[in-house]
Design an enzyme around this catalytic site. Structure first.
Site, PDB file in Angstrom:
ATOM      1  N   SER A 161      -7.220  15.707  -3.288  1.00  9.32           N
ATOM      2  CA  SER A 161      -6.998  17.095  -3.719  1.00  9.32           C
ATOM      3  C   SER A 161      -5.686  17.629  -3.175  1.00  9.32           C
ATOM      4  O   SER A 161      -4.953  18.333  -3.874  1.00  9.32           O
ATOM      5  CB  SER A 161      -8.123  18.002  -3.208  1.00  9.32           C
ATOM      6  N   HIS A 189     -10.716  26.372  -2.008  1.00  9.85           N
ATOM      7  CA  HIS A 189     -10.077  25.147  -2.506  1.00  9.85           C
ATOM      8  C   HIS A 189      -8.928  25.437  -3.463  1.00  9.85           C
ATOM      9  O   HIS A 189      -7.825  24.891  -3.317  1.00  9.85           O
ATOM     10  CB  HIS A 189     -11.139  24.275  -3.178  1.00  9.85           C
ATOM     11  N   ASN A 237     -12.069  10.366  -3.471  1.00 16.24           N
ATOM     12  CA  ASN A 237     -12.119  10.331  -2.005  1.00 16.24           C
ATOM     13  C   ASN A 237     -13.257   9.496  -1.452  1.00 16.24           C
ATOM     14  O   ASN A 237     -13.810   9.815  -0.401  1.00 16.24           O
ATOM     15  CB  ASN A 237     -12.274  11.754  -1.461  1.00 16.24           C
ATOM     16  N   ASP A 242      -9.474  24.499 -11.332  1.00 13.88           N
ATOM     17  CA  ASP A 242     -10.097  24.390 -10.024  1.00 13.88           C
ATOM     18  C   ASP A 242     -11.188  25.447  -9.885  1.00 13.88           C
ATOM     19  O   ASP A 242     -11.797  25.863 -10.871  1.00 13.88           O
ATOM     20  CB  ASP A 242      -9.024  24.559  -8.930  1.00 13.88           C
TER      21      ASP A 242
END
Length: 258
Positions: free
Chosen positions: A229, A80, A167, A47
């Site tokens: 996510s 994130h 998404n 990430d």
């Protein structure tokens, strides 16, 4: 190929979807006394990198960076990786597998942008560092043979790969979730309905909470987090928890149970 973090645009998070807020673990049936879940299991989070946050104070975290840009406080996506980590291993019933060891491998810059070569390097590094599970809340629609070879390397070493489906509300999913053998995760809301932003396809393996999830953000803040996510770490952590609860299981057997 450019890889991006999987947070939907605000316009795609429809009012029709019901948020989970702080109820996701209860909805999944995770007991309050799950403190030992994930013990002895290493989960690699590929990430933006995991920051410091009070909910992660007692979590064992090893950090590796494969990119030059390690921090940009001005970026709206800078938290994130921390959010993902909190949903896996956050204390006080914030995470599904709080005793897991986390291997933070930064493969995206602080804006949430990366490339297939760096992601492939991150997968290889995770395998070589003895991770049992790799969690990837990122995706791209571009195929990469280099990335596919890294995926195969992980699978040959019995490492479970979990990745977000995307998404864009589309009927196809992103790579690396699209590769054979990678667990592709879609998002649902608190009424078990597909999140309007979540990609969908026969290639999706499982869906998990992904709308209005409370997660750690920044150095001590919290946020309402939506996206495939957010759904992905619940699956990765769930596999880790299952492994820790029955050490006789192989990673693939635990995955099949989940």
């Amino acid at each position: 190929d450019v890889y991006k973090r999987q947070i939907p645009q605000p316009s795609l998070v429809g009012m029709a979807n019901q948020p989970f807020e702080d109820y996701a673990l209860d909805w999944l049936g995770v007991p309050q006394n799950n403190d030992q879940w994930g013990k002895g299991i290493t989960i690699a989070i590929l990430d933006i990198g995991i920051g410091d946050h009070p909910v992660l104070n007692n979590v064992q975290i090893e950090r590796i960076s494969l990119v030059d840009s390690t921090e940009n406080q001005e970026s709206e996506y800078n938290g994130h990786g921390t959010a993902i980590a909190s949903l896996i291993a956050g204390e006080n019933h914030a995470g599904i597998a709080p005793s897991a060891k986390l291997l933070s491998i930064q493969v995206m810059d602080s804006s949430g942008i990366g490339d297939s070569f760096t992601l492939a390097l991150g997968i290889v590094e995770a395998v070589d560092q003895s991770a049992s599970i790799i969690s990837m809340s990122l995706g791209s629609y571009g195929y990469s043979p280099t990335l596919e070879r890294a995926i195969v390397y992980a699978q040959e070493n019995n490492v479970i790969l979990v990745a977000s489906a995307g998404n864009d509300g589309m009927g196809e999913i992103t790579y690396p979730a699209r590769f054979d053998g990678v667990i592709a995760v879609a998002a649902i809301d608190a009424e078990s309905q597909r999140a309007e932003f979540s990609n969908f396809s026969d290639a999706v393996n499982i869906a998990a909470p992904g709308v209005g999830i409370y997660a750690a953000w920044g150095e001590e803040n919290w946020t309402s987090f939506s996206g495939t996510s957010a759904a992905t770490p619940f699956v990765a952590g769930g596999i880790a928890a299952t492994l820790s609860l029955d050490p006789k299981l192989s990673p693939q057997e635990a995955t099949n149970i989940v």
